[in-house]
Design a protein around this motif. Sequence first.
Motif, mmCIF file in Angstrom:
data_model
loop_
_atom_site.group_PDB
_atom_site.id
_atom_site.type_symbol
_atom_site.label_atom_id
_atom_site.label_comp_id
_atom_site.label_asym_id
_atom_site.label_seq_id
_atom_site.Cartn_x
_atom_site.Cartn_y
_atom_site.Cartn_z
ATOM 1 N N THR A 1 0.825 -1.207 0.000
ATOM 2 C CA THR A 1 0.000 0.000 0.000
ATOM 3 C C THR A 1 0.860 1.259 0.000
ATOM 4 O O THR A 1 2.024 1.228 0.374
ATOM 5 N N PHE A 2 0.247 2.365 -0.398
ATOM 6 C CA PHE A 2 0.853 3.711 -0.379
ATOM 7 C C PHE A 2 2.190 3.714 -1.153
ATOM 8 O O PHE A 2 3.190 4.266 -0.685
ATOM 9 N N ARG B 1 7.204 2.262 -0.097
ATOM 10 C CA ARG B 1 5.930 2.708 0.476
ATOM 11 C C ARG B 1 6.125 3.983 1.288
ATOM 12 O O ARG B 1 7.064 4.093 2.062
ATOM 13 N N GLU B 2 5.196 4.928 1.115
ATOM 14 C CA GLU B 2 5.240 6.148 1.927
ATOM 15 C C GLU B 2 4.504 5.884 3.235
ATOM 16 O O GLU B 2 3.282 5.768 3.247
#
Lengths: 249, 314
Positions: free
Chosen positions: A142-143, A158-159
Motif C-alpha cells: 500500500t501507499f 511505500r510512503e
Amino acid sequence: MEKILVGLKRVVDYNVRVRVKSDSSGIETEGVKMSINPFDEIALEEALRIKERGEASEIIVISIGSTEAQQQLRTGLAMGADRAILVETDSQVGSLCVARAIKSFIDRDSVDLVILGKQAIDGDNNQTAQMLSAIWDRPQATFASQLEIKGDKAMVTREIDAGLEVIEIDLPAVISADLRMNEPRYVKLPDIMKAKKKPLEITALSDLNIDQGPEIKSLLFEAPLERSRGAMVNDVAELVATLKEKGLA
Amino acid sequence: MPKILVIAEHNGAKLNTSTAKTVACAASMDEAIIDVAVFAADASFIAIEAAKLNSVKRVMKYERSENEHSLAAIIAPQIIAIAEEYTHIFAPSTTFGKDLMPRVAALLGVNQISDVMSIESSRIFKRPIYAGNAIETIEIPMQDIVVATIRIASYAATTNGNSATIESGNPSKVKLPTHTRFVEIKSSVTDRPDLQTAAKVVSGGRALASEENFDIIYKLAGKLNAAVGASRAAVDAGYVPNEMQVGQTGKIIAPDLYIAIGISGAIQHLTGIKDAGTIIAINKDAEAPIFEVADIGLVADLFIAVPELIEALN
C-alpha cells in the motif's frame, strides 16, 4: 507478466467543494463535475509505464459504479488501457463488495498484478486494495511511491508515517498508488477517438456470483464545524504580542 | 458489553502515542472492556508501556520473529486467530492501521470503518468524508464485529498510571505467509518533536522555493520547540521528505499551535489541520484561502517576516 488490472472510480472532481444535501441524506452531486479518482489515474499511469517498458502485455481498467462511469473508463482507454470492464450498480457499495467484484475478474481473466489508488477522494476509505489482497490471499503493497518489477517479484517503496519503507513481494499482488508514484499523462484528442473503438464490457453487479453484504448503513450526513476567519495583524511585532498573550510563545 | 481489542502501534522498541489515543477513543464507549495486543519480535518493553495506559484491562503480547516489521500480511492472520473474543477491533488511522485493518476486516468478512472521529454508541460512529467537507454517521449491523481505524487527531492520549495485567499469547500456531518481506526503512533522523503528537507545529509550503530555504522553518520550529510539517506542494517539489506532509493524504494533526508559512491552503491541506488550537498564517497573498481558517493572519513576505519572528522570539 501478462495482465495488469487497474481500478478507476468515478468521483466528484477534486477541485469541487462538496456540499451536504439540505435534507442530510447525502452529498450534492447534481450538476457537479465528475472525474477519475486522482489516485486511480496514478495507478493507471504506473500500469501503462510497466507495459511500455515491455514488462506487461495488457492493461485492463475496471470500475464498479453507475452507467455514467463509462465516461471514466473511456478516459482510461484514451490514456492507453487496452480494454475496460464496468460492473454496473446504482447502489452505494462498500469496499468489501468492490474487492469481491474485482476478485471475480481476477479469477476469470488470470490477472498478474492489480494496481489501485490508495484511496478514493469521496469516501476517503483507503480499504479496497488491502481487502482485495486479503480475499485473494496475496501480498499487498500500500501507499506505493515506487514500483520495480523483477520477474515474479516486485520491490515496492511505500510512503509511511516514519518515512519510506521498502518491501519485496511475490507476484501476483495488489499495489495501492500514492501521490508521488508518477505524474499521469494528459489525454490527447486522437487517443480519445481511438478509445471509442476499444472494448468496454458491461456486467451487472447482481449478475456476479458474489456476496454483496454486509451493508454499511448511512444514517446522516452533516456539514463539518467550520473554523471562522480570525484577525489580521499588521506586522511581526503584533504577531508576537498576540502569541504571548495566548501563552503560545 | 463491548469488548474492544486495540492493536498497539510501535516501532519495535517504543509504543507510538497513537496507541494511547486509540485507547482513549475505545474508552469513550460505554462499559467498554479494553485489551491491547502487541505484535512484536520482542514485546516486553512495549507491553509495559501499554499496561500503564489508563482504561486498559489487559495487555496481550504476541512475540514472533516474523512480527519484527509490522507487516499487515503477517499480523492480520494473527489478529483473526483471536478476533472471536472481541466485539470491536481498533487501530490508529496512521499508515500502520490503514494498511492493516482493511485486511483484517476482509478476512473476517465485514466492512471496515475508517477514521472514526466520534463514537455515538457501540454500533454508531461518525467519520469525515470528502477531505473532511462532510461528516457521515454510520451504523454497523448488530451481528458484525466492528473493525475500525481511529482518527487520532480527534482524541487526546489516555493518561498513564495504570498497571494492567500483561499476558503472553500463543501466536505460534498461526501459519504465516512468506510472500511479503521487509527490506529496509529510510527515515530522516531528527531530534525534533514528532509531527503527529507535537503541541506546536510549523509548516512550510511551496513559497519556500527550495530545500535550503526550508532552513528558516527549522530554525523557527527550533525556537518554539515545534515539529516541522509541510504542504503537499513542498513535498512534491522535493524540499522535504514525504513523512512531513500534512493533509488529507498525509498526516492529520491537532497541535495547540499551527503556523502555516507560505502555504496557500488547499482544502486537502486544511483538512489536516482543522482541529488545531490556534492557526497562524503568514503568506504574501492576502487572498490565500489559508486566511479563511487562520486565527491570526499576517500578509507578508515570509523571507522577511520569518527571520524577524525568530529574532523577536530570542
